[in-house]
Write a protein that holds these residues in place. Structure first.
Motif, mmCIF file in Angstrom:
data_model
loop_
_atom_site.group_PDB
_atom_site.id
_atom_site.type_symbol
_atom_site.label_atom_id
_atom_site.label_comp_id
_atom_site.label_asym_id
_atom_site.label_seq_id
_atom_site.Cartn_x
_atom_site.Cartn_y
_atom_site.Cartn_z
ATOM 1 N N LEU A 8 0.868 -1.153 0.095
ATOM 2 C CA LEU A 8 0.093 0.026 -0.077
ATOM 3 C C LEU A 8 1.006 1.424 -0.003
ATOM 4 C CD1 LEU A 8 -2.732 -1.021 2.678
ATOM 5 C CD2 LEU A 8 -2.553 -1.551 0.226
ATOM 6 N N CYS A 9 0.773 1.995 -1.017
ATOM 7 C CA CYS A 9 1.568 3.182 -1.190
ATOM 8 C C CYS A 9 0.747 4.523 -1.068
ATOM 9 C CB CYS A 9 1.911 3.090 -2.528
ATOM 10 S SG CYS A 9 3.385 4.875 -3.225
ATOM 11 N N GLY A 10 1.168 5.328 -0.154
ATOM 12 C CA GLY A 10 0.512 6.719 0.142
ATOM 13 C C GLY A 10 0.938 7.150 1.643
ATOM 14 N N ILE A 11 0.599 8.409 1.699
ATOM 15 C CA ILE A 11 1.058 8.959 3.095
ATOM 16 C C ILE A 11 -0.288 8.921 4.096
ATOM 17 C CG2 ILE A 11 2.773 10.521 2.108
ATOM 18 C CD1 ILE A 11 0.756 12.846 2.379
ATOM 19 N N ALA A 12 0.078 9.449 5.235
ATOM 20 C CA ALA A 12 -0.724 9.509 6.421
ATOM 21 C C ALA A 12 -2.265 10.154 5.669
ATOM 22 C CB ALA A 12 -0.370 10.204 7.588
ATOM 23 N N GLY A 13 -3.300 9.619 6.036
ATOM 24 C CA GLY A 13 -4.631 10.049 5.631
ATOM 25 C C GLY A 13 -5.361 9.507 4.194
ATOM 26 N N ALA A 14 -4.264 8.795 3.540
ATOM 27 C CA ALA A 14 -4.611 8.326 2.241
ATOM 28 C C ALA A 14 -5.566 7.217 2.274
ATOM 29 C CB ALA A 14 -3.217 7.764 1.440
ATOM 30 N N GLY A 15 -5.699 6.480 3.463
ATOM 31 C CA GLY A 15 -6.694 5.365 3.484
ATOM 32 C C GLY A 15 -6.016 3.875 3.678
ATOM 33 N N LYS A 16 -4.697 3.751 3.754
ATOM 34 C CA LYS A 16 -3.962 2.634 3.883
ATOM 35 C C LYS A 16 -4.468 1.544 4.920
ATOM 36 C CE LYS A 16 0.183 4.312 4.724
ATOM 37 N NZ LYS A 16 -0.335 5.631 4.714
ATOM 38 N N THR A 17 -4.553 2.181 6.176
ATOM 39 C CA THR A 17 -5.063 1.243 7.191
ATOM 40 C C THR A 17 -6.085 0.789 6.938
ATOM 41 O OG1 THR A 17 -3.325 2.178 8.728
ATOM 42 C CG2 THR A 17 -5.206 0.997 9.786
ATOM 43 N N THR A 18 -7.349 1.585 6.365
ATOM 44 C CA THR A 18 -8.751 1.360 6.397
ATOM 45 C C THR A 18 -8.562 0.161 5.265
ATOM 46 O OG1 THR A 18 -9.243 3.533 6.742
ATOM 47 C CG2 THR A 18 -10.863 2.094 5.319
ATOM 48 N N HIS A 107 -5.055 18.803 1.055
ATOM 49 C CA HIS A 107 -6.298 19.425 2.063
ATOM 50 C C HIS A 107 -6.881 18.314 2.597
ATOM 51 C CE1 HIS A 107 -8.511 19.769 -1.539
ATOM 52 N NE2 HIS A 107 -9.413 19.716 -0.772
ATOM 53 N N GLU A 108 -7.397 17.411 1.936
ATOM 54 C CA GLU A 108 -8.230 16.479 2.190
ATOM 55 C C GLU A 108 -7.372 15.236 3.294
ATOM 56 O OE1 GLU A 108 -11.220 13.506 2.715
ATOM 57 O OE2 GLU A 108 -11.200 15.707 2.300
ATOM 58 N N LEU A 109 -6.042 15.222 2.877
ATOM 59 C CA LEU A 109 -5.203 14.245 3.698
ATOM 60 C C LEU A 109 -5.160 14.899 4.889
ATOM 61 C CD1 LEU A 109 -2.363 13.370 1.269
ATOM 62 C CD2 LEU A 109 -4.225 11.868 2.071
ATOM 63 N N ILE A 110 -4.964 16.171 5.301
ATOM 64 C CA ILE A 110 -5.110 16.827 6.448
ATOM 65 C C ILE A 110 -6.284 17.018 7.429
ATOM 66 C CG2 ILE A 110 -4.675 19.265 7.390
ATOM 67 C CD1 ILE A 110 -2.686 19.717 5.417
ATOM 68 N N ARG A 111 -7.334 16.912 6.455
ATOM 69 C CA ARG A 111 -8.663 16.776 7.069
ATOM 70 C C ARG A 111 -9.021 15.415 7.710
ATOM 71 N NH1 ARG A 111 -13.210 14.835 6.840
ATOM 72 N NH2 ARG A 111 -12.752 13.450 4.971
ATOM 73 N N ARG A 112 -8.385 14.539 6.935
ATOM 74 C CA ARG A 112 -8.611 13.153 7.547
ATOM 75 C C ARG A 112 -7.672 12.747 8.901
ATOM 76 N NH1 ARG A 112 -8.215 9.698 1.839
ATOM 77 N NH2 ARG A 112 -10.135 10.537 0.752
ATOM 78 N N VAL A 113 -6.558 13.300 8.692
ATOM 79 C CA VAL A 113 -5.475 13.159 9.795
ATOM 80 C C VAL A 113 -6.101 13.832 11.016
ATOM 81 C CG1 VAL A 113 -3.380 13.664 10.670
ATOM 82 C CG2 VAL A 113 -3.673 12.577 8.230
ATOM 83 N N THR A 114 -6.851 14.902 10.851
ATOM 84 C CA THR A 114 -7.163 15.734 11.892
ATOM 85 C C THR A 114 -8.701 15.115 12.632
ATOM 86 O OG1 THR A 114 -6.334 17.886 10.921
ATOM 87 C CG2 THR A 114 -8.280 18.159 12.493
ATOM 88 N N ALA A 115 -9.274 14.600 11.825
ATOM 89 C CA ALA A 115 -10.289 13.903 12.051
ATOM 90 C C ALA A 115 -10.148 12.510 12.689
ATOM 91 C CB ALA A 115 -11.630 13.767 11.090
ATOM 92 N N ARG A 116 -9.110 12.006 12.466
ATOM 93 C CA ARG A 116 -8.698 10.642 12.974
ATOM 94 C C ARG A 116 -8.146 10.874 14.388
ATOM 95 N NH1 ARG A 116 -4.839 7.151 9.661
ATOM 96 N NH2 ARG A 116 -3.667 8.801 9.849
ATOM 97 N N ASN A 117 -7.343 12.097 14.532
ATOM 98 C CA ASN A 117 -6.651 12.302 15.823
ATOM 99 C C ASN A 117 -7.682 12.516 16.865
ATOM 100 O OD1 ASN A 117 -4.153 12.025 14.888
ATOM 101 N ND2 ASN A 117 -3.768 14.123 14.324
ATOM 102 N N ARG A 118 -8.779 13.195 16.408
ATOM 103 C CA ARG A 118 -9.933 13.652 17.379
ATOM 104 C C ARG A 118 -10.644 12.340 17.957
ATOM 105 N NH1 ARG A 118 -11.249 18.034 13.864
ATOM 106 N NH2 ARG A 118 -12.569 16.804 12.852
ATOM 107 N N GLU A 128 1.052 14.319 13.189
ATOM 108 C CA GLU A 128 0.849 15.708 12.976
ATOM 109 C C GLU A 128 0.461 15.939 11.673
ATOM 110 O OE1 GLU A 128 1.453 17.651 15.561
ATOM 111 O OE2 GLU A 128 1.834 15.986 16.894
ATOM 112 N N PRO A 129 -0.779 16.552 11.766
ATOM 113 C CA PRO A 129 -1.184 17.092 10.611
ATOM 114 C C PRO A 129 -0.315 18.119 9.772
ATOM 115 C CG PRO A 129 -3.034 17.483 12.445
ATOM 116 C CD PRO A 129 -1.867 17.036 12.945
ATOM 117 N N ALA A 130 0.445 18.917 10.600
ATOM 118 C CA ALA A 130 1.368 19.961 9.871
ATOM 119 C C ALA A 130 2.600 19.124 9.139
ATOM 120 C CB ALA A 130 2.134 20.619 10.918
ATOM 121 N N LEU A 131 2.650 17.875 9.320
ATOM 122 C CA LEU A 131 3.863 17.293 8.409
ATOM 123 C C LEU A 131 3.223 16.508 7.139
ATOM 124 C CD1 LEU A 131 5.327 15.229 11.276
ATOM 125 C CD2 LEU A 131 6.273 17.039 10.215
#
Length: 158
Positions: A8-18, A107-118, A128-131
């Motif tokens: 699975l290729c992608g960064i945080a928030g891309a949906g790899k774990t799902t 922007h969507e990856l950041i949104r997903r990461v932020t939502a997951r963190n909550r 860290e969404p900033a990364l």
């Protein structure tokens, strides 16, 4: 060998774990470095610990595939060279190997990461969404020619 390697290729928030968990539900083994790092008490941003965990997971992946299991590597596979090494290992052993490239706008990856963190449960890794934007720039996206070197991606429910 009758196992299968799923990268699975992608960064945080891309949906790899799902996606990896969908494969896991249907009998695949899942290799998630972040989960192992957290479980062992390491900082998920510790590069030496991450390297060690990924090496251990790769050794285990090879053993499981040799026993006929499907293994999903959700470590991100950000670099083409790493994907090439995994693909070459599989091809030399006659093991089917597929690459799922998961991507979305930053922007969507950041949104997903932020939502997951909550909604994190205790022990789940905080990202860290900033990364995300920095990681997005580090990702070597597979092109059509590279994707053609892999077996066609399967449905996790197969």
């Amino acid at each position: 060998m009758s196992g299968r390697l799923v990268l699975l290729c992608g960064i945080a928030g891309a949906g790899k774990t799902t996606l990896a968990k969908q494969f896991e539900t249907h009998g695949a083994m899942r290799m998630c470095p972040d989960e192992w790092l957290v479980a062992l008490g390491f900082d998920i941003y510790d590069p030496e610990a991450r390297r060690s965990i990924r090496e251990l997971q790769w050794d285990l992946t090879q053993a499981l595939i040799s026993r006929g299991l499907t293994v999903v590597d959700e470590s991100g596979m950000w670099q083409r060279a790493e994907r090439d090494l995994r693909r070459t290992w599989a091809r030399e052993r006659g093991v089917p190997v597929e690459l799922h490239f998961l991507d979305a706008p930053v922007h969507e990856l950041i949104r997903r990461v932020t939502a997951r963190n909550r909604g994190l449960a205790e022990g789940e890794p905080h990202i860290e969404p900033a990364l995300v934007e920095f990681w997005n720039d580090q990702l070597e996206r597979p092109d059509t020619d590279e994707l053609a070197l892999f077996d066609p991606p399967t449905d996790p429910q197969r």
